[in-house]
Design a protein around this motif. Structure first.
Motif, PDB file in Angstrom:
ATOM      1  N   GLU A  29      -6.537  55.304 -12.487  1.00  0.00           N
ATOM      2  CA  GLU A  29      -6.792  54.870 -13.867  1.00  0.00           C
ATOM      3  C   GLU A  29      -8.224  55.152 -14.285  1.00  0.00           C
ATOM      4  O   GLU A  29      -8.485  55.505 -15.440  1.00  0.00           O
ATOM      5  N   ALA A  30      -9.161  55.023 -13.356  1.00  0.00           N
ATOM      6  CA  ALA A  30     -10.565  55.276 -13.683  1.00  0.00           C
ATOM      7  C   ALA A  30     -10.757  56.682 -14.238  1.00  0.00           C
ATOM      8  O   ALA A  30     -11.495  56.888 -15.209  1.00  0.00           O
ATOM      9  N   VAL A  31     -10.075  57.656 -13.632  1.00  0.00           N
ATOM     10  CA  VAL A  31     -10.219  59.051 -14.062  1.00  0.00           C
ATOM     11  C   VAL A  31      -9.285  59.373 -15.220  1.00  0.00           C
ATOM     12  O   VAL A  31      -9.686  59.954 -16.225  1.00  0.00           O
ATOM     13  N   ARG A  32      -8.032  58.964 -15.103  1.00  0.00           N
ATOM     14  CA  ARG A  32      -7.040  59.326 -16.125  1.00  0.00           C
ATOM     15  C   ARG A  32      -7.378  58.713 -17.475  1.00  0.00           C
ATOM     16  O   ARG A  32      -7.159  59.340 -18.528  1.00  0.00           O
ATOM     17  N   ALA A  33      -7.918  57.500 -17.482  1.00  0.00           N
ATOM     18  CA  ALA A  33      -8.263  56.838 -18.737  1.00  0.00           C
ATOM     19  C   ALA A  33      -9.650  57.218 -19.242  1.00  0.00           C
ATOM     20  O   ALA A  33     -10.093  56.700 -20.273  1.00  0.00           O
ATOM     21  N   GLY A  34     -10.345  58.099 -18.508  1.00  0.00           N
ATOM     22  CA  GLY A  34     -11.643  58.583 -18.970  1.00  0.00           C
ATOM     23  C   GLY A  34     -12.798  57.629 -18.760  1.00  0.00           C
ATOM     24  O   GLY A  34     -13.851  57.773 -19.400  1.00  0.00           O
ATOM     25  N   HIS A  35     -12.655  56.662 -17.861  1.00  0.00           N
ATOM     26  CA  HIS A  35     -13.752  55.723 -17.616  1.00  0.00           C
ATOM     27  C   HIS A  35     -14.923  56.399 -16.900  1.00  0.00           C
ATOM     28  O   HIS A  35     -16.089  56.041 -17.115  1.00  0.00           O
ATOM     29  N   CYS A  36     -14.642  57.354 -16.007  1.00  0.00           N
ATOM     30  CA  CYS A  36     -15.698  58.019 -15.245  1.00  0.00           C
ATOM     31  C   CYS A  36     -15.114  59.256 -14.579  1.00  0.00           C
ATOM     32  O   CYS A  36     -13.908  59.484 -14.618  1.00  0.00           O
ATOM     33  N   GLU A  37     -16.002  60.045 -13.946  1.00  0.00           N
ATOM     34  CA  GLU A  37     -15.589  61.248 -13.243  1.00  0.00           C
ATOM     35  C   GLU A  37     -15.381  60.948 -11.752  1.00  0.00           C
ATOM     36  O   GLU A  37     -16.011  60.037 -11.197  1.00  0.00           O
ATOM     37  N   PRO A  38     -14.517  61.718 -11.088  1.00  0.00           N
ATOM     38  CA  PRO A  38     -14.267  61.464  -9.658  1.00  0.00           C
ATOM     39  C   PRO A  38     -15.527  61.479  -8.806  1.00  0.00           C
ATOM     40  O   PRO A  38     -15.670  60.664  -7.896  1.00  0.00           O
ATOM     41  N   ALA A  39     -16.449  62.406  -9.098  1.00  0.00           N
ATOM     42  CA  ALA A  39     -17.636  62.526  -8.247  1.00  0.00           C
ATOM     43  C   ALA A  39     -18.444  61.239  -8.220  1.00  0.00           C
ATOM     44  O   ALA A  39     -18.958  60.836  -7.165  1.00  0.00           O
TER      45      ALA A  39
ATOM     46  N   GLU B  47      -6.315  64.561  -9.058  1.00  0.00           N
ATOM     47  CA  GLU B  47      -6.143  64.148 -10.450  1.00  0.00           C
ATOM     48  C   GLU B  47      -7.304  64.643 -11.304  1.00  0.00           C
ATOM     49  O   GLU B  47      -7.117  65.172 -12.405  1.00  0.00           O
ATOM     50  N   GLY B  48      -8.519  64.492 -10.781  1.00  0.00           N
ATOM     51  CA  GLY B  48      -9.701  64.924 -11.529  1.00  0.00           C
ATOM     52  C   GLY B  48      -9.724  66.420 -11.763  1.00  0.00           C
ATOM     53  O   GLY B  48     -10.090  66.887 -12.844  1.00  0.00           O
ATOM     54  N   ARG B  49      -9.340  67.190 -10.753  1.00  0.00           N
ATOM     55  CA  ARG B  49      -9.309  68.657 -10.922  1.00  0.00           C
ATOM     56  C   ARG B  49      -8.265  69.060 -11.953  1.00  0.00           C
ATOM     57  O   ARG B  49      -8.512  69.932 -12.786  1.00  0.00           O
ATOM     58  N   ALA B  50      -7.093  68.438 -11.922  1.00  0.00           N
ATOM     59  CA  ALA B  50      -6.048  68.778 -12.890  1.00  0.00           C
ATOM     60  C   ALA B  50      -6.511  68.496 -14.317  1.00  0.00           C
ATOM     61  O   ALA B  50      -6.282  69.307 -15.234  1.00  0.00           O
ATOM     62  N   ILE B  51      -7.194  67.358 -14.510  1.00  0.00           N
ATOM     63  CA  ILE B  51      -7.701  67.026 -15.842  1.00  0.00           C
ATOM     64  C   ILE B  51      -8.764  68.030 -16.273  1.00  0.00           C
ATOM     65  O   ILE B  51      -8.785  68.498 -17.420  1.00  0.00           O
ATOM     66  N   ALA B  52      -9.664  68.403 -15.343  1.00  0.00           N
ATOM     67  CA  ALA B  52     -10.714  69.371 -15.669  1.00  0.00           C
ATOM     68  C   ALA B  52     -10.125  70.736 -16.017  1.00  0.00           C
ATOM     69  O   ALA B  52     -10.596  71.422 -16.927  1.00  0.00           O
ATOM     70  N   GLU B  53      -9.088  71.150 -15.294  1.00  0.00           N
ATOM     71  CA  GLU B  53      -8.444  72.429 -15.600  1.00  0.00           C
ATOM     72  C   GLU B  53      -7.821  72.397 -16.994  1.00  0.00           C
ATOM     73  O   GLU B  53      -7.928  73.372 -17.750  1.00  0.00           O
ATOM     74  N   ASP B  54      -7.181  71.291 -17.345  1.00  0.00           N
ATOM     75  CA  ASP B  54      -6.605  71.170 -18.685  1.00  0.00           C
ATOM     76  C   ASP B  54      -7.690  71.276 -19.757  1.00  0.00           C
ATOM     77  O   ASP B  54      -7.488  71.913 -20.803  1.00  0.00           O
ATOM     78  N   ARG B  55      -8.833  70.662 -19.501  1.00  0.00           N
ATOM     79  CA  ARG B  55      -9.930  70.742 -20.475  1.00  0.00           C
ATOM     80  C   ARG B  55     -10.481  72.154 -20.577  1.00  0.00           C
ATOM     81  O   ARG B  55     -10.882  72.611 -21.659  1.00  0.00           O
ATOM     82  N   LEU B  56     -10.512  72.868 -19.441  1.00  0.00           N
ATOM     83  CA  LEU B  56     -10.993  74.253 -19.461  1.00  0.00           C
ATOM     84  C   LEU B  56     -10.049  75.130 -20.278  1.00  0.00           C
ATOM     85  O   LEU B  56     -10.492  75.952 -21.084  1.00  0.00           O
ATOM     86  N   TYR B  57      -8.730  74.957 -20.088  1.00  0.00           N
ATOM     87  CA  TYR B  57      -7.766  75.708 -20.903  1.00  0.00           C
ATOM     88  C   TYR B  57      -7.979  75.388 -22.387  1.00  0.00           C
ATOM     89  O   TYR B  57      -7.984  76.284 -23.245  1.00  0.00           O
ATOM     90  N   ALA B  58      -8.146  74.098 -22.697  1.00  0.00           N
ATOM     91  CA  ALA B  58      -8.332  73.687 -24.086  1.00  0.00           C
ATOM     92  C   ALA B  58      -9.606  74.294 -24.671  1.00  0.00           C
ATOM     93  O   ALA B  58      -9.625  74.714 -25.831  1.00  0.00           O
TER      94      ALA B  58
END
Length: 349
Positions: free
Chosen positions: A191-201, A228-239
């Protein structure tokens, strides 16, 4: 007694300057500043009396159970360094009243995550104890609903509903330290990553500093978190590529020299311009230096071949998508002024 009258006939100061919660929860020093003697405090807290002592030196000025807000303020009052009663509280511009100021103490753990808006944490009313973070040298003990956690260096708190609250990564680490349920840990980190509260690192950095990465159930949850964090970052890169009109790259490729060694994998590559993008999703673990050296060697090798490498972190994609698109566009435009890159073989990864 109502909230705008003195606490007792001996009280020299009315309560109009206090916030609502300060009229219901007070410390011994604050009560003394309003003319209440210790003997009178004890009398008010007798069985069946109108007050009750929530924590050492902290009083609830009404009978019945405290609200969640009152418990939070009581824990902070117990743990914070006592201010001089004559020093005014910090103004609360939103309500036009003085808001309590707490020094060297902040809410952390599950209570902090609930305040940050997590859905995977219990409601405040379900928490038997509230974690509060203080400097390591403070001489306090856990008692009642206050659980004292110590740290060598306090993080900068965030203000949530007027309360000092630990940042999400630190609050997560303090919560995870008390959890043995692998699924509960995984839900919190996801939830921390998916909801945008913070980054995995940032989460992994706090877990590492808390020496929690030796626990198998935490390591398993971290692996899921990084995926999860990499998948979200990849989606943002495509966008980013599509929303800002960049030319389409080839995605997720490996580069090789013809008949030669493997040069490394890339998240996006523009062959005509010899520009590459790689997501920097390194997690700060104990082998961080070695991993960074690997990144640096790969970048240096590719740039010797005339390939421009742009490293983008997930945080930069989240906070500055337009700026990162401009960086990539600049690299693509600059390709016309560079010498042609060496020929490389592009293979799907």
């Amino acid at each position: 007694m109502n909230h705008n009258t003195p606490l007792s006939p001996l009280s020299p100061r009315p309560l109009r300057h206090l916030s609502e919660v300060q009229r219901r929860v007070m410390t011994t020093a604050q009560l003394k500043s309003h003319g209440i003697a210790p003997a009178e405090m004890s009398e008010q807290c007798r069985p069946g009396g109108p007050w009750q002592q929530l924590l050492p030196g902290v009083y609830l000025l009404h009978p019945g159970p405290p609200t969640s807000e009152e418990r939070l303020h009581a824990v902070l009052m117990y743990a914070a360094r006592e201010r001089t009663p004559a020093v005014p509280s910090q103004p609360d511009a939103s309500k036009g009243r003085a808001a309590p100021a707490y020094t060297d103490a902040m809410i952390t753990g599950l209570a902090a995550l609930t305040l940050h808006g997590f859905s995977a944490t219990p409601p405040l009313t379900a928490l038997d104890t509230i974690d509060v973070l203080v400097p390591r040298m403070r001489r306090l003990r856990s008692t009642g609903c206050a659980r004292i956690l110590r740290t060598a260096a306090l993080p900068t708190p965030q203000q949530v509903t007027g309360l000092p609250v630990a940042p999400v990564p630190r609050a997560l680490a303090d919560a995870v330290a008390e959890l043995t349920d692998a699924s509960a840990v995984r839900r919190l980190l996801t939830e921390a990553v998916r909801a945008g509260h913070c980054e995995p690192a940032s989460v992994v950095r706090e877990l590492n500093q808390a020496k929690l990465l030796s626990r198998p159930h935490v390591v398993d949850a971290v692996d899921s978190l990084l995926a999860e964090g990499r998948a979200i970052a990849e989606d943002r890169l495509y966008a980013m590529v599509h929303e800002y009109g960049l030319p389409d790259p080839v995605w997720n490729v490996d580069l090789r020299l013809p008949g030669g060694p493997h040069l490394g994998g890339l998240d996006a590559y523009w062959p005509e311009q010899a520009v590459a993008v790689e997501l920097d999703t390194r997690a700060p673990r104990q082998d961080e230096d070695a991993l960074w050296s690997e990144y640096a060697r790969k970048r240096e090798h590719l740039e010797r071949l005339g390939i421009t490498v742009v490293y983008i972190t997930p945080k930069k994609l989240r906070d500055g998508l337009e700026q990162q698109a401009a960086v990539v566009r600049t690299a693509l435009m600059a390709a016309a002024d560079r010498d042609p890159a060496a020929y490389v073989v592009v293979l799907p990864r």
